[in-house]
Enzyme design. Sequence first.
Site, short mmCIF file in Angstrom:
data_model
loop_
_atom_site.label_atom_id
_atom_site.label_comp_id
_atom_site.label_asym_id
_atom_site.label_seq_id
_atom_site.Cartn_x
_atom_site.Cartn_y
_atom_site.Cartn_z
N HIS A 107 2.30 1.08 6.06
CA HIS A 107 2.55 -0.28 6.57
C HIS A 107 3.59 -1.03 5.72
CE1 HIS A 107 -0.74 -1.68 3.76
NE2 HIS A 107 0.02 -2.76 3.72
N ASP A 128 -2.47 5.69 6.65
CA ASP A 128 -1.52 4.69 6.13
C ASP A 128 -0.80 5.23 4.89
OD1 ASP A 128 -0.23 2.29 5.74
OD2 ASP A 128 -1.99 1.23 4.96
N SER A 177 -0.42 -3.71 -1.71
CA SER A 177 -0.35 -2.55 -0.81
C SER A 177 0.57 -1.47 -1.35
CB SER A 177 0.22 -2.97 0.54
OG SER A 177 -0.65 -3.84 1.19
#
Length: 257
Positions: A73, A117, A201
């Site tokens: 992402h 992811d 992230s």
Amino acid sequence: MITREAMLRVFLTAITIICLRLAGVSGVNIIDGTVAVPHSRPYIAFLIITKERQLEMCGGFLIYPNVILTAAHCKGKAITVILGAHYHSKNEKSQQRIPVQKMITHEAYNDMTLENDIMILKLQFNATITKEVKTIRLPSEDDHFGPGTTCLVAGWGLTSFPGNSSNVLREVAVKIKEHCNSASEICARGIDKKGTCYGDSGGPLVCPGRNNIPTAVGIVSYMNRENCEDSHGSDMYVNVPAYLKWIKSKIGVSCSG
Ligand SMILES: *[C@@H]1O[C@H](CO)[C@@H](O)[C@H](O)[C@H]1NC(C)=O
Ligand SMILES: *[C@@H]1O[C@H](CO)[C@@H](O)[C@H](O)[C@H]1NC(C)=O
């Protein structure tokens, strides 16, 4: 109880708001952690991601001199990697800025559920290995990181919610939990509200591997809770051991290129 889909919507909306507030940088920061000893995590990368209208930020980690592992992402139109950073926006001598040549997201990545992811970034040129820039070990098939293992996660994400991202690298200890892990995901959380937030992230979950060698066992993916400071719920990580074959298949031939 909120569904996974509802939770993700919260997650993604909040990222957008934070990006605007930061006017330049975005991505999940460390809550209730401490400032890392500068350059004690030489594998950590600061990612500047060019999106349609703004820049966003993520973490990542160096696994070969020309390969970064991060979350899918964190994909954008272009990515620049900064290695050897502590105070990311300062012109530190230790920093190496390297543009990304190729982004390889997992074929089964789902941007709604954030399944798979994971993304490999091939760098335009090799990083120079220095005291401040080094690769991190990937787990081997026979390493075991069970519930109760204490690991560390680091990043430049938000230090409070709502709040601002951090100029300096911060870290926090978290424990791998029971029950919520799956073949492809690991869940972990620190005491009380200790954990990740927007901007973290893509960073690594680092656990002691064989002979206590720091090993990249997870990738910061999403939060299974309403907001970063909610002491309930978990931080969800990509389970790196489950993707070793995929990683090797993508870098096997061309990592020397
Ligand atoms: C975030 O940064 C802005 C600008 O520096 C500051 O005014 C604000 O108080 C900060 N917010 C928090 C929650 O620290
Ligand atoms: C770049 O790093 C790779 C390993 O990732 C290595 O195989 C290759 O020889 C290096 N290339 C140069 C030009 O040093």
